[in-house]
Design a protein around this motif. Structure first.
Motif, PDB file in Angstrom:
ATOM      1  N   LYS A 454       0.842  -1.199   0.000  1.00  0.00           N
ATOM      2  CA  LYS A 454       0.000   0.000   0.000  1.00  0.00           C
ATOM      3  C   LYS A 454       0.879   1.252   0.000  1.00  0.00           C
ATOM      4  O   LYS A 454       0.662   2.192  -0.765  1.00  0.00           O
ATOM      5  CB  LYS A 454      -0.908   0.000   1.228  1.00  0.00           C
ATOM      6  CG  LYS A 454      -1.746   1.260   1.409  1.00  0.00           C
ATOM      7  CD  LYS A 454      -2.866   1.353   0.403  1.00  0.00           C
ATOM      8  CE  LYS A 454      -3.753   2.554   0.649  1.00  0.00           C
ATOM      9  NZ  LYS A 454      -4.910   2.581  -0.243  1.00  0.00           N
ATOM     10  N   THR A 455       1.902   1.225   0.864  1.00  0.00           N
ATOM     11  CA  THR A 455       2.849   2.344   0.888  1.00  0.00           C
ATOM     12  C   THR A 455       3.479   2.497  -0.498  1.00  0.00           C
ATOM     13  O   THR A 455       3.570   3.609  -1.031  1.00  0.00           O
ATOM     14  CB  THR A 455       3.959   2.095   1.939  1.00  0.00           C
ATOM     15  OG1 THR A 455       3.344   1.858   3.202  1.00  0.00           O
ATOM     16  CG2 THR A 455       4.887   3.275   2.062  1.00  0.00           C
ATOM     17  N   GLY A 456       3.897   1.356  -1.055  1.00  0.00           N
ATOM     18  CA  GLY A 456       4.513   1.380  -2.377  1.00  0.00           C
ATOM     19  C   GLY A 456       3.574   1.961  -3.425  1.00  0.00           C
ATOM     20  O   GLY A 456       3.997   2.736  -4.288  1.00  0.00           O
ATOM     21  N   PHE A 457       2.303   1.604  -3.365  1.00  0.00           N
ATOM     22  CA  PHE A 457       1.321   2.131  -4.315  1.00  0.00           C
ATOM     23  C   PHE A 457       1.285   3.662  -4.238  1.00  0.00           C
ATOM     24  O   PHE A 457       1.244   4.350  -5.250  1.00  0.00           O
ATOM     25  CB  PHE A 457      -0.067   1.560  -3.982  1.00  0.00           C
ATOM     26  CG  PHE A 457      -1.169   2.086  -4.843  1.00  0.00           C
ATOM     27  CD1 PHE A 457      -1.491   1.458  -6.040  1.00  0.00           C
ATOM     28  CD2 PHE A 457      -1.891   3.208  -4.479  1.00  0.00           C
ATOM     29  CE1 PHE A 457      -2.500   1.953  -6.856  1.00  0.00           C
ATOM     30  CE2 PHE A 457      -2.896   3.698  -5.291  1.00  0.00           C
ATOM     31  CZ  PHE A 457      -3.206   3.069  -6.477  1.00  0.00           C
ATOM     32  N   MET A 458       1.313   4.175  -3.029  1.00  0.00           N
ATOM     33  CA  MET A 458       1.133   5.617  -2.844  1.00  0.00           C
ATOM     34  C   MET A 458       2.352   6.428  -3.253  1.00  0.00           C
ATOM     35  O   MET A 458       2.261   7.644  -3.426  1.00  0.00           O
ATOM     36  CB  MET A 458       0.777   5.915  -1.394  1.00  0.00           C
ATOM     37  CG  MET A 458      -0.559   5.307  -1.012  1.00  0.00           C
ATOM     38  SD  MET A 458      -1.082   5.760   0.623  1.00  0.00           S
ATOM     39  CE  MET A 458      -1.488   7.487   0.382  1.00  0.00           C
ATOM     40  N   ILE A 459       3.501   5.762  -3.397  1.00  0.00           N
ATOM     41  CA  ILE A 459       4.687   6.511  -3.841  1.00  0.00           C
ATOM     42  C   ILE A 459       5.190   6.014  -5.199  1.00  0.00           C
ATOM     43  O   ILE A 459       6.221   6.461  -5.677  1.00  0.00           O
ATOM     44  CB  ILE A 459       5.820   6.430  -2.805  1.00  0.00           C
ATOM     45  CG1 ILE A 459       6.195   4.972  -2.553  1.00  0.00           C
ATOM     46  CG2 ILE A 459       5.434   7.121  -1.509  1.00  0.00           C
ATOM     47  CD1 ILE A 459       7.553   4.813  -1.960  1.00  0.00           C
TER      48      ILE A 459
ATOM     49  N   PHE B 246      -3.388   1.125 -11.823  1.00  0.00           N
ATOM     50  CA  PHE B 246      -2.031   1.107 -12.378  1.00  0.00           C
ATOM     51  C   PHE B 246      -1.629   2.521 -12.819  1.00  0.00           C
ATOM     52  O   PHE B 246      -0.516   2.989 -12.563  1.00  0.00           O
ATOM     53  CB  PHE B 246      -1.964   0.138 -13.563  1.00  0.00           C
ATOM     54  CG  PHE B 246      -0.624   0.127 -14.244  1.00  0.00           C
ATOM     55  CD1 PHE B 246       0.491  -0.393 -13.608  1.00  0.00           C
ATOM     56  CD2 PHE B 246      -0.476   0.654 -15.524  1.00  0.00           C
ATOM     57  CE1 PHE B 246       1.732  -0.392 -14.231  1.00  0.00           C
ATOM     58  CE2 PHE B 246       0.760   0.664 -16.155  1.00  0.00           C
ATOM     59  CZ  PHE B 246       1.868   0.136 -15.508  1.00  0.00           C
ATOM     60  N   GLY B 247      -2.562   3.192 -13.488  1.00  0.00           N
ATOM     61  CA  GLY B 247      -2.283   4.567 -13.922  1.00  0.00           C
ATOM     62  C   GLY B 247      -1.970   5.467 -12.735  1.00  0.00           C
ATOM     63  O   GLY B 247      -1.032   6.273 -12.778  1.00  0.00           O
ATOM     64  N   GLU B 248      -2.740   5.295 -11.673  1.00  0.00           N
ATOM     65  CA  GLU B 248      -2.523   6.129 -10.486  1.00  0.00           C
ATOM     66  C   GLU B 248      -1.156   5.834  -9.861  1.00  0.00           C
ATOM     67  O   GLU B 248      -0.437   6.749  -9.458  1.00  0.00           O
ATOM     68  CB  GLU B 248      -3.634   5.869  -9.462  1.00  0.00           C
ATOM     69  CG  GLU B 248      -3.506   6.748  -8.235  1.00  0.00           C
ATOM     70  CD  GLU B 248      -4.578   6.473  -7.193  1.00  0.00           C
ATOM     71  OE1 GLU B 248      -5.524   5.716  -7.490  1.00  0.00           O
ATOM     72  OE2 GLU B 248      -4.457   7.011  -6.086  1.00  0.00           O
ATOM     73  N   ARG B 249      -0.820   4.539  -9.795  1.00  0.00           N
ATOM     74  CA  ARG B 249       0.493   4.183  -9.218  1.00  0.00           C
ATOM     75  C   ARG B 249       1.619   4.792 -10.043  1.00  0.00           C
ATOM     76  O   ARG B 249       2.623   5.282  -9.496  1.00  0.00           O
ATOM     77  CB  ARG B 249       0.632   2.658  -9.123  1.00  0.00           C
ATOM     78  CG  ARG B 249       1.941   2.211  -8.518  1.00  0.00           C
ATOM     79  CD  ARG B 249       1.857   0.816  -7.917  1.00  0.00           C
ATOM     80  NE  ARG B 249       1.465  -0.188  -8.879  1.00  0.00           N
ATOM     81  CZ  ARG B 249       2.297  -0.767  -9.749  1.00  0.00           C
ATOM     82  NH1 ARG B 249       3.581  -0.406  -9.777  1.00  0.00           N
ATOM     83  NH2 ARG B 249       1.866  -1.691 -10.583  1.00  0.00           N
TER      84      ARG B 249
END
Lengths: 621, 290
Positions: A454-459, B246-249
């Motif tokens: 989740k942290t990885g997704f946000m950065i 995916f686009g947001e990431r």
């Protein structure tokens, strides 16, 4: 050409520029891995001690992120945001793997000591099967949860409050001065409150009369607000924990079912049970004995565990098409992982790797069970297969619960694991504990991995790199913890008895598990509550509200004063968003709530370290 | 049936039946074993009594209270209940100092609860055989659970039906608040503008532009994402949501790279983000037949 200087790129689109540049953006580097391992080992050893002493552990993500920020960016001058994410992924992975061991393995030392003291046959055990089970659990915890990343993070968008807080730290340097101030303000307020509560200076304080106070603070951080009129069986108490409120603030309306579950338990079931005489709730017994008494331990908690299981199973069934889609995506990852085509599948851990991981994990599981005295080949196969299936389900439950509320029902899952294995393995305590250790390590790993993702997704981190990092280091956790446990045990008189009741390290979680094992040996299992609970979980899953079963089950499983504090956070977020508009949440509330979480976590840890070092709590060690 | 009526009936049935199911799930495991009747134990204070040897009628004066205490004694095994008094400290009428302590002996069908009782205490036969694991309310529980499940299914089907009915209007509504399809469509132009402007942006400007896109379009889309799966079904809806995620990431990666002064990575990461949002938009348009 790799030139992207302002002059050479002026007037060009991103697509045009990208054709002529390459990037060496730092992510999975040796520096990040070494720092993560060092931090993970230090955190693991610290928290083994804290867990034996206090009965709870603390996640190390936020600490590792802050240290990483200072060392990778401050000292080395070349660290990046996503490189620091790899550092915290490894550190928290090693630390969390140890938590699963320290909540279970010490129970064997205590059971053996008790048998010897009572003149019964000693419970002799060898460390090797448990070591193998711990490593197998660490591997399985990662491989069973990774395929659900898309489900939990991309589709369900679970909040993972600590993951969000860690991302806020990683981004804090460039997120804007306004957000940084909010983060700092939240940190300062929460740290101050935690310091006051942890010091105990307010413990026992009351408003009103001492005999019948309107408000009273006891049990560390539990505010009793019965006001002299609210019956104690309605659990009129709230946790004075801003971390708890902040987790509710990050969840908002989505977490409201959690509060509803607690309200059903304590505002509906409890008055019915008391008034029909099923349980007694004598005010003279005091609030804490009612909150943790028969109502909770024999009725609500087992029912909550059942609902958690049923709710999680139903969640899988209801979202099966999406999960199938995620698996197809993983299978595609195998074909595109080397192509660098920049699609959604090119940065996932390939399915073959995960399948191989499951095979290795199960093999270790089998070996661990077989090496345990009294276990046949058939039983070892059964333990490996059923254990892995249960482990996957338990990891899913714990990851969902952590994602929705930041609270991990690890002890409940340990209880089910040992119950299941005592039944399957003819009440073989050692073999059941082998599986219990593996499951606890695995579910801790699963929740931690998902939180890190989740942290990885946000950065903007790549899941495949986080997966590799976790795989590379997480197996160290159980080994370090077991070494530490043998060391602490040997520090007692005559080289044994270094922890347990009556020592400076009472190991409360292990003591509780020991009680459970003894209870199981006499056939004391609340089968009806588990069965009814699982059915209720399935029923809750039919409603068109995502995660309803898990949230309500978790609420019944936990003491209500924690649920109530979380509910206050949910209502606060909803009220503020209605008042200030929808943009307020991301712009203001998230950094402030992240600050509240980090402030309490770091202060709690610092205070614990101080207490152990200077407070006389670690006598003899 | 109209979808809104389905939702209302389903939700009501679900809620009421669920509460009934939870209430009937709550009684203790061995409750049934405690309701067969109570006997008078003519024993002296402190004597150890095997209660399985008694039979007779329930005490009419305090049956519920006594059941409760016995239940606790049974469940907590070695509990020591030092007398039972009311809130004023008086012994219950007709039941002075009922149970002094309790202990379970034996296992399974052989199990017996031994209680140390005071003189004149009311006790009953307690059978803790394993076949008495479920309380008397079990049948009521199964019925309530079934009704709640029917209510839940009705509620869910109503929501799906309602979402499909609203889908057409939603897809063509370009300005509707909380409309994920409109947000996805409206996101395309500013994304393309970001692509075109990228060569002229410094790292701080990239951070501002990405923050604005996330705040204005992607966060509201995320909040409204449930309507995508409700409208298009889980399989297609999930594909679109995964593309958007995916686009947001990748946009988040653009942000991180810019914050780390790595312009090259920001450029490289923007392209898959652009493609992913375009892909999601195309799938949404194709799926609703426009």
């Amino acid at each position: 050409m790799t030139d992207a200087s302002p002059d050479s790129r002026a007037g060009l689109s991103a697509r045009a520029i990208a054709k002529n540049v390459t990037s060496n953006y730092r992510e999975l580097t040796a520096a990040a891995m070494i720092l993560g391992i060092i931090q993970g080992v230090v955190l693991n050893l610290s928290f083994v001690y804290a867990s034996l002493k206090l009965g709870f552990s603390i996640g190390g993500s936020t600490v590792a992120a802050i240290m990483g920020y200072a060392l990778l960016r401050g000292v080395m001058k070349k660290g990046t945001t996503i490189e620091n994410n790899i550092n915290q992924t490894i550190a928290s992975g090693i630390n969390t793997a140890g938590t699963g061991v320290v909540f279970t393995f010490p129970a064997l030392f205590l059971l053996n000591a008790q048998a010897v003291a009572e003149g019964r046959e000693p419970l002799v055990f060898d460390a090797l099967p448990f070591l193998i089970a711990g490593v197998g659990g660490a591997i399985l915890g990662v491989v069973v949860i990774v395929p659900l990343r898309k489900q939990m993070i991309d589709l369900d968008r679970l909040r993972f409050p600590t993951g969000v807080a860690t991302a806020a730290i990683l981004k804090s340097g460039k997120a804007g001065i306004g957000k940084a101030k909010l983060l700092a303000a939240g940190f300062a307020i929460s740290a101050a409150v935690k310091l006051v509560m942890a010091s105990g200076v307010l413990n026992g304080i009351w408003i009103g009369t001492k005999a019948e106070p309107l408000l009273a603070l006891h049990g560390g951080d539990m505010l009793d607000f019965n006001m002299g009129i609210i019956p104690l069986y309605l659990a009129p108490a709230i946790s004075v924990s801003l971390m708890n409120v902040a987790a509710g603030m990050l969840a908002g309306r989505g977490g409201l079912a959690f509060f509803v579950g607690g309200a059903i338990a304590w505002w509906i079931i409890s008055p019915i049970a008391v008034n029909l005489g099923w349980v007694s709730a004598n005010p003279a017994d005091g609030l804490e004995s009612i909150l943790y008494g028969s109502m909770y331990s024999n009725m609500l908690r087992p029912l909550g565990i059942g609902i958690l299981i049923g709710g999680a199973i139903m969640g899988v069934i209801m979202t099966f098409p999406a999960i199938k889609s995620a698996f197809v995506s993983l299978a595609n990852a195998a074909k595109t992982s080397n192509s660098g085509d920049g699609t959604a599948t090119s940065d996932e851990l390939p399915l073959q790797v995960l399948v191989a991981g499951v095979a290795v994990g199960m093999l270790l599981f089998f070996a661990a069970a077989k090496l345990t005295p009294g276990v046949s080949v058939g039983q070892a196969i059964l333990a490996a297969v059923i254990g892995t299936v249960w482990l996957a389900l338990a990891a899913l439950i714990v990851a969902q619960a952590t994602g929705m509320t930041d609270i991990s029902p690890m002890s409940g899952m340990a209880l089910i694991s040992v119950t299941l294995m005592m039944f399957l393995l003819d009440k073989n305590v050692l073999a059941s504990m082998v599986v219990g250790v593996a499951v606890c390590v695995a579910i801790g790993q699963g929740a931690d991995m998902m939180q890190d993702l989740k942290t990885g997704f946000m950065i903007g981190g790549k899941p495949v790199k986080q997966g590799i990092a976790q795989f590379a280091a997480t197996w160290m956790g159980p080994i370090i913890t077991m070494g530490a446990l043998y060391f602490f045990w040997s520090t007692g008189p005559n080289g044994t008895g270094g922890f347990g009741p009556g020592t400076p390290l009472p190991a409360p979680q292990a003591g509780a598990l020991m009680g459970i094992v003894e209870g199981l040996s006499t056939g004391n299992i609340p089968v009806d509550k588990y069965a009814f609970g699982a059915t209720l979980g399935v029923v809750l899953g039919t409603a068109p509200v995502a995660g309803l079963g898990v949230l309500i089950g978790l609420a019944m499983y936990l003491p209500f004063y924690i649920t109530l504090g979380y509910g206050v956070g949910c209502f606060l977020q909803m009220g503020l968003e209605k008042w200030k508009g929808p943009g307020f949440y991301q712009a203001r509330l998230v950094p402030f709530a992240a600050g509240l979480i980090v402030g309490e976590a770091l202060t709690g840890m610092g205070y614990t370290a101080f207490q152990i070092a200077f407070g006389g709590g670690g006598g003899g060690h | 049936m109209d979808s809104k009526i389905m939702i209302q009936i389903g939700r009501l049935l679900f809620t009421v039946a669920l509460l009934a199911a939870i209430a009937t799930a709550a009684p203790y495991t061995k409750w049934e074993a405690l309701t067969d009747g109570l006997d008078e134990a003519k024993v002296k204070t402190g004597a150890l009594v095997d209660v399985s040897s008694f039979s007779g009628d329930e005490d009419p004066k305090q049956p519920a209270k006594l059941k409760g205490y016995l239940t606790q004694a049974l469940l907590l095994r070695d509990i020591k209940v030092i007398g039972q008094k009311d809130a004023d400290g008086n012994a219950f009428s007709g039941m002075p100092e009922v149970i002094i302590s309790g202990r379970l002996e034996g296992k399974g069908n052989e199990a017996k609860l031994q209680l140390t009782l005071s003189e004149g205490a009311k006790v009953r036969t307690i059978d803790v055989a394993t076949d008495k694991a479920f309380p008397k309310t079990a049948n009521a529980f199964w019925l309530s659970a079934l009704l709640a499940a029917i209510g839940g299914v009705l509620w869910r089907r109503g929501v799906v039906k309602n979402a499909k009915a609203e889908a057409e209007a939603m897809v063509h509504d370009e300005s509707g608040e909380g409309n994920p399809f409109a947000l996805l469509m409206n996101l395309q132009a500013p994304l393309e503008q970001l692509n075109l402007d990228f060569g002229d942006l410094d790292n701080d400007s990239i951070l501002e532009r990405v923050d604005a896109l996330i705040e204005e379009f992607i966060d509201p889309f995320t909040e409204a994402r449930g309507k995508v799966t409700e409208t298009l079904g889980m399989a297609i809806g999930a594909e679109i949501l995964i593309d958007v995620a995916f686009g947001e990431r990748m946009l988040n990666r653009v942000w991180s790279a810019a914050s780390d002064d790595c312009y090259e990575e920001a450029v490289i990461s923007l392209l898959p983000a652009l493609d992913a949002f375009k892909r999601a938009h195309d799938k949404a348009e194709h799926s609703v037949g426009t």
